[in-house]
Scaffold this motif. Structure first.
Motif, PDB file in Angstrom:
ATOM      1  N   LEU A   4       0.817  -1.205   0.000  1.00  0.00           N
ATOM      2  CA  LEU A   4       0.000   0.000   0.000  1.00  0.00           C
ATOM      3  C   LEU A   4       0.855   1.261   0.000  1.00  0.00           C
ATOM      4  CD1 LEU A   4      -2.755   1.355   0.242  1.00  0.00           C
ATOM      5  CD2 LEU A   4      -2.550   1.103   2.714  1.00  0.00           C
ATOM      6  N   THR A   5       1.827   1.312   0.863  1.00  0.00           N
ATOM      7  CA  THR A   5       2.644   2.525   0.985  1.00  0.00           C
ATOM      8  C   THR A   5       3.513   2.756  -0.244  1.00  0.00           C
ATOM      9  OG1 THR A   5       3.888   3.794   2.631  1.00  0.00           O
ATOM     10  CG2 THR A   5       4.704   1.601   2.148  1.00  0.00           C
ATOM     11  N   ASP A   6       3.823   1.690  -0.979  1.00  0.00           N
ATOM     12  CA  ASP A   6       4.622   1.840  -2.193  1.00  0.00           C
ATOM     13  C   ASP A   6       3.889   2.617  -3.288  1.00  0.00           C
ATOM     14  OD1 ASP A   6       6.821   0.609  -1.129  1.00  0.00           O
ATOM     15  OD2 ASP A   6       6.419  -1.349  -2.041  1.00  0.00           O
ATOM     16  N   PHE A   7       2.570   2.671  -3.226  1.00  0.00           N
ATOM     17  CA  PHE A   7       1.821   3.458  -4.205  1.00  0.00           C
ATOM     18  C   PHE A   7       2.076   4.953  -4.049  1.00  0.00           C
ATOM     19  CE2 PHE A   7      -0.698  -0.377  -4.828  1.00  0.00           C
ATOM     20  CZ  PHE A   7      -0.874  -0.346  -6.205  1.00  0.00           C
ATOM     21  N   ALA A   8       2.624   5.374  -2.917  1.00  0.00           N
ATOM     22  CA  ALA A   8       2.932   6.787  -2.695  1.00  0.00           C
ATOM     23  C   ALA A   8       4.430   7.054  -2.795  1.00  0.00           C
ATOM     24  CB  ALA A   8       2.399   7.226  -1.329  1.00  0.00           C
ATOM     25  N   ASP A   9       5.166   6.132  -3.356  1.00  0.00           N
ATOM     26  CA  ASP A   9       6.608   6.307  -3.531  1.00  0.00           C
ATOM     27  C   ASP A   9       6.867   7.184  -4.758  1.00  0.00           C
ATOM     28  OD1 ASP A   9       9.364   5.015  -4.765  1.00  0.00           O
ATOM     29  OD2 ASP A   9       9.323   5.109  -2.572  1.00  0.00           O
ATOM     30  N   LEU A  10       7.900   8.013  -4.676  1.00  0.00           N
ATOM     31  CA  LEU A  10       8.196   8.909  -5.792  1.00  0.00           C
ATOM     32  C   LEU A  10       8.538   8.158  -7.080  1.00  0.00           C
ATOM     33  CD1 LEU A  10      10.169  11.866  -4.197  1.00  0.00           C
ATOM     34  CD2 LEU A  10       7.797  11.804  -4.969  1.00  0.00           C
ATOM     35  N   GLY A  11       9.056   6.949  -6.964  1.00  0.00           N
ATOM     36  CA  GLY A  11       9.344   6.156  -8.151  1.00  0.00           C
ATOM     37  C   GLY A  11       8.093   5.827  -8.941  1.00  0.00           C
ATOM     38  N   ALA A 107      -5.614   9.441   5.354  1.00  0.00           N
ATOM     39  CA  ALA A 107      -5.758   8.401   6.369  1.00  0.00           C
ATOM     40  C   ALA A 107      -5.116   7.096   5.899  1.00  0.00           C
ATOM     41  CB  ALA A 107      -7.240   8.186   6.686  1.00  0.00           C
ATOM     42  N   LEU A 108      -5.323   6.759   4.652  1.00  0.00           N
ATOM     43  CA  LEU A 108      -4.792   5.514   4.097  1.00  0.00           C
ATOM     44  C   LEU A 108      -3.263   5.490   4.110  1.00  0.00           C
ATOM     45  CD1 LEU A 108      -5.815   2.914   2.586  1.00  0.00           C
ATOM     46  CD2 LEU A 108      -5.362   4.173   0.492  1.00  0.00           C
ATOM     47  N   PHE A 109      -2.649   6.490   3.486  1.00  0.00           N
ATOM     48  CA  PHE A 109      -1.190   6.506   3.415  1.00  0.00           C
ATOM     49  C   PHE A 109      -0.558   6.866   4.755  1.00  0.00           C
ATOM     50  CE2 PHE A 109      -2.155   7.177  -1.170  1.00  0.00           C
ATOM     51  CZ  PHE A 109      -1.591   5.987  -1.609  1.00  0.00           C
ATOM     52  N   GLY A 110      -1.173   7.764   5.486  1.00  0.00           N
ATOM     53  CA  GLY A 110      -0.645   8.124   6.798  1.00  0.00           C
ATOM     54  C   GLY A 110      -0.634   6.942   7.747  1.00  0.00           C
ATOM     55  N   PHE A 111      -1.747   6.204   7.777  1.00  0.00           N
ATOM     56  CA  PHE A 111      -1.795   5.042   8.651  1.00  0.00           C
ATOM     57  C   PHE A 111      -0.768   3.995   8.239  1.00  0.00           C
ATOM     58  CE2 PHE A 111      -3.317   0.769   9.681  1.00  0.00           C
ATOM     59  CZ  PHE A 111      -3.351   0.866  11.063  1.00  0.00           C
ATOM     60  N   SER A 112      -0.605   3.787   6.946  1.00  0.00           N
ATOM     61  CA  SER A 112       0.362   2.773   6.512  1.00  0.00           C
ATOM     62  C   SER A 112       1.782   3.158   6.926  1.00  0.00           C
ATOM     63  CB  SER A 112       0.274   2.545   4.999  1.00  0.00           C
ATOM     64  OG  SER A 112       0.806   3.633   4.282  1.00  0.00           O
TER      65      SER A 112
END
Length: 173
Positions: A4-11, A107-112
């Motif tokens: 989940l958190t990888d979806f917010a990675d700059l790559g 909430a989604l990315f912050g919680f992850s």
């Protein structure tokens, strides 16, 4: 959680943001393309400055609980809530979509990020505030959505350009 958190990675987000800006411009939505570019780069730039301030100027332990503001949270909010804000223009006002989607993705990315213990709650909240500011700026800069009859028609050149963008995107993945 890593998935989940990888979806917010700059790559992932940098190529996506470039393709979105290019796509918006090709279909004649130049105001939205400019708003997208300004809001996303502004958010990324603000996070860079914040991180430099915390690490270099203040020191990572100087503000209680704040050690490394969450860039993933900020970036995830501005990009994914920004896409929802631009895409849902027929269903609700851009401001309402930006607020709701920003809170949901925050909430989604912050919680992850917090659950994986990469960031403290203060780090996540600072990143969330920056991301919300970015998506609200996008909604404001893009302006109210235009009526369907006023929206520019997609020209043949725009369709061909979109086909190229789609093809390059598929190859890149």
């Amino acid at each position: 959680m890593h998935f989940l958190t990888d979806f917010a990675d700059l790559g992932v987000l940098l190529p996506l943001t470039a393709l979105v800006a290019l796509s918006l411009a090709l279909v004649g939505m130049r105001r939205e393309a400019l708003a997208w570019t300004l809001a996303v780069t502004g958010t990324f730039g603000a996070m860079l400055v914040l991180k430099l301030m915390v690490f270099v100027v203040l020191g990572s332990g100087s503000i209680r609980g704040l050690g490394n503001p969450s860039g993933h949270t900020a970036a995830g909010i501005v990009v994914y809530a920004g896409l929802a804000t631009l895409g849902a223009r027929r269903f609700a006002s851009r401001l309402a979509v930006a607020l709701f989607a920003g809170a949901a993705f925050g909430a989604l990315f912050g919680f992850s990020r917090w659950a994986l213990r990469y960031h403290s709650m203060a780090d996540v909240l600072v990143g969330g505030a920056v991301g919300m500011a970015g998506v609200l700026a996008l909604a404001w800069l893009a302006g109210p959505h235009r009526a369907e009859e006023e929206a520019p028609a997609v020209a043949g050149r725009g369709r061909a350009g979109m086909a190229v963008v789609a093809g390059v995107s598929l190859i890149a993945v």
